[in-house]
Every structure is written in C-alpha cells, then in structure tokens.
Design an enzyme around this catalytic site. Structure first.
Site, PDB file in Angstrom:
ATOM      1  CE1 TYR A   1      44.826  27.894  25.528  1.00  0.00           C
ATOM      2  CE2 TYR A   1      44.281  25.696  26.573  1.00  0.00           C
ATOM      3  CZ  TYR A   1      43.970  26.961  26.055  1.00  0.00           C
ATOM      4  OH  TYR A   1      42.591  27.381  25.948  1.00  0.00           O
TER       5      TYR A   1
ATOM      6  CG  ASP B   1      32.750  46.357  46.444  1.00  0.00           C
ATOM      7  OD1 ASP B   1      33.408  45.311  46.674  1.00  0.00           O
ATOM      8  OD2 ASP B   1      33.051  47.325  45.811  1.00  0.00           O
TER       9      ASP B   1
ATOM     10  CG  ASP C   1      34.962  36.927  49.624  1.00  0.00           C
ATOM     11  OD1 ASP C   1      36.156  36.698  49.048  1.00  0.00           O
ATOM     12  OD2 ASP C   1      34.260  38.016  49.368  1.00  0.00           O
TER      13      ASP C   1
ATOM     14  CB  ALA D   1      40.586  38.690  49.827  1.00  0.00           C
TER      15      ALA D   1
ATOM     16  CE  LYS E   1      41.627  42.599  47.500  1.00  0.00           C
ATOM     17  NZ  LYS E   1      40.337  41.938  47.129  1.00  0.00           N
TER      18      LYS E   1
ATOM     19  CG  HIS F   1      31.930  51.933  44.420  1.00  0.00           C
ATOM     20  ND1 HIS F   1      30.928  50.850  44.303  1.00  0.00           N
ATOM     21  CD2 HIS F   1      33.200  51.385  44.660  1.00  0.00           C
ATOM     22  CE1 HIS F   1      31.499  49.828  44.194  1.00  0.00           C
ATOM     23  NE2 HIS F   1      32.971  49.927  44.451  1.00  0.00           N
TER      24      HIS F   1
HETATM   25  C1  PLP Z   1      39.069  42.280  46.739  1.00  0.00           C
HETATM   26  C2  PLP Z   1      37.890  41.260  47.223  1.00  0.00           C
HETATM   27  C3  PLP Z   1      37.131  40.462  46.145  1.00  0.00           C
HETATM   28  C4  PLP Z   1      37.133  40.759  44.974  1.00  0.00           C
HETATM   29  O1  PLP Z   1      38.489  40.175  44.402  1.00  0.00           O
HETATM   30  P1  PLP Z   1      39.090  41.082  43.042  1.00  0.00           P
HETATM   31  O2  PLP Z   1      40.495  40.345  42.989  1.00  0.00           O
HETATM   32  O3  PLP Z   1      39.044  42.519  43.389  1.00  0.00           O
HETATM   33  O4  PLP Z   1      38.051  40.865  41.875  1.00  0.00           O
HETATM   34  C5  PLP Z   1      36.100  39.699  46.959  1.00  0.00           C
HETATM   35  N1  PLP Z   1      36.083  39.570  48.443  1.00  0.00           N
HETATM   36  C6  PLP Z   1      36.876  40.422  49.087  1.00  0.00           C
HETATM   37  C7  PLP Z   1      36.672  40.176  50.537  1.00  0.00           C
HETATM   38  C8  PLP Z   1      38.140  41.034  48.577  1.00  0.00           C
HETATM   39  O5  PLP Z   1      38.594  41.898  49.355  1.00  0.00           O
END
Ligand code: PLP
Length: 451
Positions: free
Chosen positions: A60, A113, A203, A205, A246, A438
C-alpha cells in the site's frame, strides 16, 4: 498481446451504426475492424512490460514499483515530486483543484478536451493561444503546436496576471493534429512566464513524440539523444500532467510531476482524496512497474522512429490520393480536413462526424471527430462553438497494426473520397450531455443522406 480482428459487411455496419445513434463511441469493439478511435491505452505492451507486471510490488505504501516509476520520471524530466493518478484527466483534476479557481483565465495551445473540461467545470476560461498557421491545413509549418507570444501578452494585458494561475503547454498538441512545439518556442514561453512570474505546466501525454520532432526538425538537435531533448524540454516547465496511456505505452495510468515541494504538498491532499495514497494514486503496483518500463521504451529513438514512420506512411498514402490532410503529419495520428473533403455538408450538420461515419460504413474503420461535436457549446450562450477546423482523426495505436492494415485504411478513405460529391447532408443532435457531449451524444440523419 495479439488480439483478434472482426470483419463485417456494409449491411451489418449500417444497422450497427443506426443502433449506436450514429455515435462511434457507442459501437462494440466486435463491430469494428480496425480501431483508430484513439491511441490512448490501446498500445501493445512489450515482453519487458509484461515481466514487470509479474514482479510488481503491491504494498500500500512505499512499494518498490512506485519508486521505480518515480525514479524513472525524475531521471527523464528532472522533477523531484511525483504523484501517480489513475489517468491523465485525474492528474488534471488533482492539480487544478489546487491551481484553478472560478473566474481564472488559463492560456495554452489548443487545450485538450478533458483539460478544458476541468478548467470550465471550475468556472474558469481556457484561452487558445496557438499560432494562426495551425488552423490552415495547407500551410507547412514544422511546429504547429507553438504558442503565439503576442496572444499571451494580449491576454495578460486584458485580464492581468492575478487572474492567470498558470500557462498550459500541450506537447504534442493533440487538438491541432498531434503537432509539436519547438524548443525555441518552449524557451520563449518560459521567458514570457518569468516576466509575469507564472508557472508553466506541460500537458505531456506525447512528450516523447514531441522530442522526436525536435530532433528531426529543429536546428541544433539532430545529434542529440531523445532523453537529452526530453530533459531540456521539461527544464522550461514547473510541472506536468501525464496521461500514461499515450507515451507511457500502458493501458491505464497517469501522474503529476512537479518541481516545487509546496505545490506537491497541496496537491497531495487532493490526490489522497480523489485517487489514492501518495505512492499508488489509483494505480496497481504492477501497473506502475509496467509504466516505468514503458517510459523507458518510449523515450528511445528506435521506438519513436518506427512508430512515427508508420503514422506518416498512412499520411503519405492519403496525400497520394489527393485527400486533404493536416500537414505536416502529426505524431500519433493523421487528421483529415473534413471541410475540404465534403464541403457541401452544412456546418450545422457536423461535417467531421459525417465523414467519420462514412468511413466506418465503408470499411469498419473507426475514427473520431475532432470538430464541432468535440468543441461543444459556449458555456454562456449555449450556442455551438464552430472551430476553424473540422477534422477526422485517424489515431494509430502503438505497436498494434501492420502496414498492410495501414494500406487498407488508406484504400477505404479513397473509396469514400471517390464518392464525396454525393455526400451532401450530415446529422442532427437528438440528445446531448451538458459537458463533454461527444462521448454520449445521440444523432439522427439530416434530410436525405447519400446512403
Ligand atoms: C489523453 C489526453 C489527456 C487526458 O488523459 P486521459 O488519460 O485520457 O484521462 C489530457 N491531455 C492530452 C493532451 C491527452 O492526449
């Protein structure tokens, strides 16, 4: 993992599409032949990742798998403070609970989004400051994810720095077509932020894909290692949110990583409340171990080269058929310019969605609309927000499909292109949710369609 594929007939697909209320998210995976809905969580894990799953530590608190993940992230990014979360939007939820309040302005480059959703949910506003070139699919610009510093200046002039809690830089920029941000631009955004003492959150990903594009396209980086480039990129940020589905090449997971201990401590409270204890935050130990390994794999040139070359192969095939696509090609997907593809469909009838439905009916290939449905309504006026671009995104999962599949996708798109003049009507909304519509929207055919 090797998974089965499901072929079907046009007649079956017509019925399934109607039953799914013309929303591609409502289809069952068994009704889809090649699934390009997203590259999120759909990649195939390596033997090393599966081995890591077997040896994951499920303690944990303080599990070895957490420290493997944390150390890997710190090595790659330089950020000392790491909070695991169950996916990217959870990272946004936790961090924005600390940083964003009602009335705030959050500038960035075409916010994703869920990012925009988490900002607007807090009654704050996301301002898109992407360079204008990003909205013209026919202009070549090597870094269409770049931010326009004049637009940032303008927002600070109008609203003042007290209403701006941070800048968000999305690498690569998903909403403009998987387009990278240059190192030069990251540096300029840093200088701008320093002037107003604003934190920058990436951000992240597809940060590894962004690094690959810097290596390929930006002067001075050709001989640098991907990890060196990644490290420099993050040196211009104060923290990051990550969807590990991603460039983490796992099926679920995410995290926040931060430079500042104070912010980490504040975010920790929300992480414990919403996600889980600090050393797992919504992830199993095994999943953290697989993610640590996935991050090590995705930040290698050989992986990125084979992945992005495959995506660009699809782009080239489509271009050879004269199909209008966003250029230069993005990292994770090829984006079709639906306004140019089917110009006769009225914008009130969801042009991107119409084209995505046509592709599915033609071939069983599932793509996704990045257009008016996704852009949603203005929170104040409740009118549709019509974006400059109506795109259909063909997102390629990592390490899943062969180039034979890629050729099938291109041929299917060409078949639709050959009969594009007959596609004149789209769809109307029957039912929609108040936010992020969507995913669950229900549609019906408008007027006489081409079918
Ligand atoms: C996919 C994505 C997110 C959100 O991530 P999730 O794992 O789907 O919750 C945020 N920002 C970008 C650029 C993304 O491609």
């Amino acid at each position: 993992m090797v998974e089965p594929m499901h072929s079907s007939t046009r007649l079956e697909r017509e019925k399934w599409m109607k039953d799914a209320k013309f929303n591609l998210f409502n289809l069952k995976s068994s009704q889809v032949y090649i699934d390009l809905l997203t590259d999120s969580g759909t990649g195939a894990m390596s033997q090393e990742q599966w081995s890591a799953i077997m040896s994951g530590d499920e303690s944990y608190a303080g599990s070895a798998s957490f420290y493997d993940l944390k150390n890997t992230i710190t090595d790659l990014t330089g950020f000392e403070y790491v909070l695991p979360t169950h996916q990217g939007r959870a990272a946004e939820n936790v961090l924005f609970s600390v940083m964003v309040k009602s009335g705030d302005i959050v500038p960035g480059n075409a916010h994703f989004d869920t990012t925009k959703g988490h900002i607007e949910f807090r009654k704050a506003t996301a301002f898109d400051c992407t360079i204008d070139e990003a909205a013209d699919t026919s202009i070549y610009h090597p870094f269409k994810g770049n931010l326009d510093i004049r637009k940032l200046e303008n927002i600070l002039d109008v609203y003042g720095k007290d209403r701006v809690p941070m800048l968000i830089v999305t690498v690569t920029c998903n909403s403009t077509g998987g387009q990278p941000v240059s190192m030069q631009n990251l540096r300029e955004v840093r200088e701008f932020a320093n002037k107003y003492e604003l934190p920058i959150i990436f951000d992240s990903a597809r940060f590894a894909e962004n690094a690959y594009f810097i290596k390929e396209r930006e002067e001075g980086y050709a001989d640098k290692d991907i990890r060196e480039i990644v490290r420099e990129m993050f040196s211009y940020a104060d923290g990051m949110t990550m969807s590990a589905k991603k460039d983490g090449i796992v099926n679920i997971g995410g995290f926040i990583a931060l430079k500042d201990e104070k912010l980490y401590k504040e975010a920790s409270t929300f992480n414990i409340m919403f996600e889980g204890y600090l050393s797992y935050g919504g992830m199993a130990g095994r999943d953290m171990a697989a993610l640590a390994q996935g991050l090590r794999e995705s930040t290698t040139f050989s992986f990125l080269e084979s992945r992005i070359t495959q995506v660009h192969y699809l782009g080239k095939l489509l271009k050879d058929y004269d199909i209008p696509v966003q250029e230069p090609f993005g990292g994770h997907a090829i984006f079709i310019d639906a306004l140019k593809f089917i110009p006769k469909v009225p914008k009130e009838e969801y042009v991107g969605q119409t084209l995505a439905i046509e592709l599915y009916l033609e071939s069983g290939v599932r793509a996704v609309e990045i257009g008016t449905l996704l852009a949603d309504r203005d929170p104040e006026t409740r009118e549709n927000r019509y974006p400059k671009l109506e795109l259909v995104r063909l997102a390629i999962p990592r390490r899943v499909y062969t180039n034979l599949h890629i050729e099938y996708i291109a041929a299917a798109m060409k078949n639709v292109y050959d009969r594009r003049d007959k596609i004149t009507r789209g769809y109307l909304i029957m039912d929609e949710a108040p936010i992020m519509r969507h995913f669950t929207v229900e549609l019906e055919k408008a007027g006489d369609s081409s079918l």
